[in-house]
Design a protein around this motif. Structure first.
Motif, PDB file in Angstrom:
ATOM      1  N   THR A 171     -26.671 -21.538  23.299  1.00 14.19           N
ATOM      2  CA  THR A 171     -26.400 -21.126  21.928  1.00 14.19           C
ATOM      3  C   THR A 171     -27.155 -19.861  21.555  1.00 14.19           C
ATOM      4  N   ASP A 177     -25.245 -14.484  23.385  1.00 13.11           N
ATOM      5  CA  ASP A 177     -24.019 -13.975  22.801  1.00 13.11           C
ATOM      6  C   ASP A 177     -22.864 -14.424  23.686  1.00 13.11           C
ATOM      7  N   GLN A 202     -18.959 -17.795  16.982  1.00 14.45           N
ATOM      8  CA  GLN A 202     -19.513 -16.468  17.252  1.00 14.45           C
ATOM      9  C   GLN A 202     -18.480 -15.348  17.238  1.00 14.45           C
ATOM     10  N   ASN A 203     -17.212 -15.687  17.484  1.00 17.55           N
ATOM     11  CA  ASN A 203     -16.208 -14.633  17.615  1.00 17.55           C
ATOM     12  C   ASN A 203     -14.999 -14.787  16.700  1.00 17.55           C
TER      13      ASN A 203
END
Length: 128
Positions: free
Chosen positions: A8, A11, A58-59
Motif C-alpha cells: 500500500t 505507487d 490510487q488511479n
C-alpha cells in the motif's frame, strides 16, 4: 508485516507499469495472451479484491481498465514503427486475432490501427 500491507505504501501505477513492462519483455508473451488483473494480483502476492481496490483508490480505474490503458499505450508506440505489420503488432501484444486487436485499439483510441498509421504518416513524414 504482510506483503499486502507493505504494497500500500508503493505507487501502484508505477508498480503496474513495471510489471507490464516485465511481462512484455519476456519472449513468451504471445502464447500467454494479454495479461489479466488476476495474473498481476497473484504476481504481487495479493488477494484479487484487495489488489483491485488498491488500483482503483490510487488511479481511479479498475485493474483491467489500467491494464487496457497501458496496453493501448504500448500499441500506439509499436504502431509508430510502420515497418511492422499490424498483424505482427497484434500478435506481439498477445492478441489472438488481428480483428480483436483492431476492435480493442479502436475502443481505446477512437481510431483503427490503420487510420492511426495514416495519421502518423501524415503528421510525421519529412519532419526530421
Amino acid at each position: 508485516m504482510h506483503r499486502e500491507k507493505s504494497q500500500t505504501a508503493l505507487d501502484m501505477g508505477r508498480t503496474m507499469k513495471n510489471l507490464i513492462e516485465e511481462y512484455y519483455s519476456c519472449e513468451k508473451t504471445a502464447p500467454q495472451g494479454i495479461p489479466s488483473a488476476s495474473y498481476f494480483a497473484e504476481k504481487l502476492g495479493m488477494d484479487y479484491e484487495y489488489f483491485e481496490d488498491l488500483i482503483f483508490k490510487q488511479n481511479g480505474l479498475s485493474a483491467e481498465g489500467f491494464i487496457s490503458l497501458e496496453l493501448a499505450r504500448r500499441a500506439r508506440l509499436k504502431l509508430f514503427d510502420t515497418s511492422r505489420s499490424i498483424a505482427f503488432t497484434a500478435s506481439e501484444l498477445g492478441f489472438k486475432s488481428t480483428s480483436g486487436f483492431e476492435r480493442f485499439f479502436k475502443r481505446q483510441t477512437g481510431f483503427t490501427p490503420f487510420k492511426y498509421r495514416e495519421i502518423i504518416k501524415k503528421n510525421f513524414t519529412g519532419r526530421r
